[in-house]
Design an enzyme around this catalytic site. Structure first.
Site, PDB file in Angstrom:
ATOM      1  N   CYS A   1       0.787  -1.161   0.034  1.00  0.00           N
ATOM      2  CA  CYS A   1      -0.050  -0.100  -0.067  1.00  0.00           C
ATOM      3  C   CYS A   1       0.844   1.217   0.000  1.00  0.00           C
ATOM      4  O   CYS A   1       0.652   2.178  -0.651  1.00  0.00           O
ATOM      5  CB  CYS A   1      -1.033   0.124   1.141  1.00  0.00           C
ATOM      6  SG  CYS A   1      -1.913  -1.577   1.556  1.00  0.00           S
TER       7      CYS A   1
ATOM      8  N   ARG B   1     -12.570  -1.637  -2.359  1.00  0.00           N
ATOM      9  CA  ARG B   1     -11.538  -1.011  -3.090  1.00  0.00           C
ATOM     10  C   ARG B   1     -10.451  -1.507  -2.706  1.00  0.00           C
ATOM     11  O   ARG B   1      -9.285  -1.573  -3.408  1.00  0.00           O
ATOM     12  CB  ARG B   1     -11.724   0.484  -2.430  1.00  0.00           C
ATOM     13  CG  ARG B   1     -10.853   1.507  -3.149  1.00  0.00           C
ATOM     14  CD  ARG B   1     -11.312   1.582  -4.655  1.00  0.00           C
ATOM     15  NE  ARG B   1     -10.504   2.360  -5.652  1.00  0.00           N
ATOM     16  CZ  ARG B   1      -9.286   1.587  -6.496  1.00  0.00           C
ATOM     17  NH1 ARG B   1      -9.233   0.460  -6.395  1.00  0.00           N
ATOM     18  NH2 ARG B   1      -8.644   2.300  -6.917  1.00  0.00           N
TER      19      ARG B   1
ATOM     20  N   CYS C   1      -7.413  -2.770  -5.316  1.00  0.00           N
ATOM     21  CA  CYS C   1      -5.797  -2.415  -4.993  1.00  0.00           C
ATOM     22  C   CYS C   1      -5.130  -3.722  -5.281  1.00  0.00           C
ATOM     23  O   CYS C   1      -3.981  -3.870  -5.957  1.00  0.00           O
ATOM     24  CB  CYS C   1      -5.815  -1.732  -3.931  1.00  0.00           C
ATOM     25  SG  CYS C   1      -5.656  -0.101  -4.185  1.00  0.00           S
TER      26      CYS C   1
END
Lengths: 109, 285, 140
Positions: free
Chosen positions: B201, B242, B246
């Site tokens: 991330c 979401r 990702c």
């Protein structure tokens, strides 16, 4: 009637006689374009709102023919004169023959 | 040929104009006020626990003026179509107990502030709960109704409704006490590289926010605006959906929405937005 | 003459429009065909109407556009890179003081949005805007 279709209109409740006001409209609708395919490769049939009209006391403000290029949940913003107190009527015409109507009254003073 | 020359220079001008506009770098300086009433904090000092970032920004600041404008008025915001549907569901009895949300909670306004503190430690359950998990617990335990799909339309809309009454309040999730171990697990996931592309991330949303990834302007990956109406799929999207997108984009097997890993990640990512305003339901590209 | 991006620019420049249509009608684009249906091949002037669209759209699914056509009775909107170029036809009624409207449209890719207005005196006006449609890096 297609499911989940709900018209929404934003009109001031009051105006001066002869004033120009702004109107916003939004209707929840998928606007299926007829261009998309299902997982099995078959075309998803077109299903759209094809016409929208706005009138005030029987006089036309705007009359729009919509094509599949109008986005999901069709949105329009436009202006109107308010010559006197009265009622706005809005109509959305669906490919399936349904007509969705909404009206809003306005006072003058 | 004369025409050709003219055209070439015209094209060059178009290309140059395109480049100038595309050379976005940092978040813009725009100010978000919703309905000319709700002031939204989209930039503030990073919470103390963040070691590598000084200032946090809402994803709204990374979007184009046109996309930003859609969120500035509830009538223009198509997310509100779903919120209105959820307001009807709020009052509709469902399940074996004949109860609706309003049977216990009255008006949805009574849940003002709730979105801001979730995910949150649940003492009775002995775990950190997301708002989605809490809604499903209500449905099963109190209403005797079927659980909603974690990332489904009904769930996203209900979370959108509950978020909407907290808009403008600062995100303030607790990361200490009993929530601390979950938070640490979430932090570990945030900094772990996943997938064939070996991306964490942090690689995109901490190291590279403000930069372009192909045509996308990378944000900090804040979740204060969720659920979010995305122009690309014209529906409300949940946080875990979401996350899944990702992680999938790193070419990894993703965790499941509602899994302990995503719950921990949500707590950690939410805590990176402590101090930003609750913004959901927001509008993004 | 193939229908390349370069030729589209020729066609979309006002002065070259009639020349291109007149000389090579067989190669005219679908958009030009649709425009000709409205104008009957009459000249289109520019400057009286405005079309506002973003230079870059973050997603082609929902592109906000606005057309302002004072003195027009009707405006037809086209997207010349869509599978079917027609977007909407707007007729202004007697109570419309500004003859302007905003909506949100779908664009299949980077292309020109074109507005053709029929004015009260029967002449035609044209405005166009090039919109770059980005393809995101993150499908999410």
């Amino acid at each position: 009637m297609a499911s989940g279709v709900k018209p929404r209109v934003k009109v001031p409740k009051k105006a001066a006689a002869g004033e120009t006001i702004t109107i916003k409209t939004l209707i929840s609708h998928k606007m299926e374009s007829g261009q998309r395919k299902n997982d099995d490769g078959s075309i998803i049939p077109r299903s759209i709102i094809n016409r929208f009209t706005a009138d005030f006391n029987g006089q036309n403000i705007i009359d729009i023919t919509l094509e599949p290029a109008i986005s999901t949940n069709p949105y329009f913003q436009f202006d109107s004169l308010v010559p006197e107190a009265g009622e706005f009527t809005f109509k959305w015409y669906d490919d399936d023959g349904s007509v969705y109507e909404e009206s809003k009254s306005i006072t003058v003073g | 040929m004369n025409t050709t020359k003219k055209l070439t220079s015209a094209l060059a001008i178009v290309a140059a104009a395109g480049l100038t506009t595309a050379a976005w770098a940092d978040p813009d300086d725009d100010n978000l006020v919703i309905n000319e009433e709700i002031e939204i904090v989209t930039e503030t000092a990073a919470p103390a626990h963040m070691e590598n970032v000084d200032t946090i920004y809402s994803g709204w600041r990374f979007r184009s003026d046109e996309t930003q404008a859609v969120q500035m008025d509830d009538f223009d915001n198509p997310a509100m179509i779903f919120v209105e549907a959820a307001a009807e569901a709020w009052n509709a009895a469902d399940g074996s107990e004949g109860k609706s949300c309003s049977s216990c909670h009255n008006d949805v306004e009574s849940l003002k502030g709730v979105r801001a503190v979730y995910p949150k430690w649940n003492e009775a359950a002995g775990e950190v709960r997301t708002l989605e998990a809490q809604i499903n617990d209500c449905r099963e335990t109190r209403m005797g109704a079927e659980k909603w799909k974690y990332t489904g339309g009904s769930m996203a809309a209900m979370v959108g409704l509950i978020s909407s009454v907290s808009r403008g309040m600062p995100v303030n999730v607790a990361i200490d006490g009993p929530a601390q171990s979950t938070w640490e697990k979430g932090k570990e996931i945030y900094y772990t590289r996943f997938g064939q592309l070996e991306l964490s991330c942090a690689n995109c949303h901490e190291d590279s926010y403000g930069m372009m990834i192909r045509a996308d302007h990378l944000s900090q990956g804040q979740i204060n605006g969720f659920p979010t109406y995305r122009l690309k799929n014209t529906k409300l999207n949940t946080v875990h959906a979401r996350f899944k997108g990702c992680v999938r984009d790193t070419r990894a097997e993703t965790f499941k929405p509602g899994s302990p890993e995503f719950v921990a990640l949500e707590l950690y990512v939410a805590s990176r937005g402590n101090g930003l305003s609750v913004e959901g339901p927001s509008v993004r590209n | 003459m193939e229908l390349t991006r370069r030729n589209m620019l020729v066609i979309s420049s006002g002065t070259a429009l009639t020349a291109a249509l007149g000389a090579l009608p067989a190669f005219a684009s679908m958009t030009d065909d649709e425009i000709a249906k409205i104008t009957g091949g009459a000249d289109t002037a520019e400057g009286a109407i405005t079309l506002t669209a973003p230079e870059i759209a973050e997603n082609g699914n929902t592109v906000p556009i606005e057309v302002a056509a004072p003195g027009a009775t009707m405006v037809a909107l086209f997207a010349d890179g869509n599978p079917t170029p027609k977007v909407a036809t707007i007729k202004f009624g007697p109570l419309n003081p500004t003859n302007a409207a905003s909506t949100r449209i779908r664009l299949a890719g980077t292309q020109n949005v074109v507005a053709i207005a029929q004015m009260e005196d029967g002449t035609f006006q044209k405005a166009s805007a090039n919109v770059k449609v980005t393809i995101g890096g993150c499908g999410g």
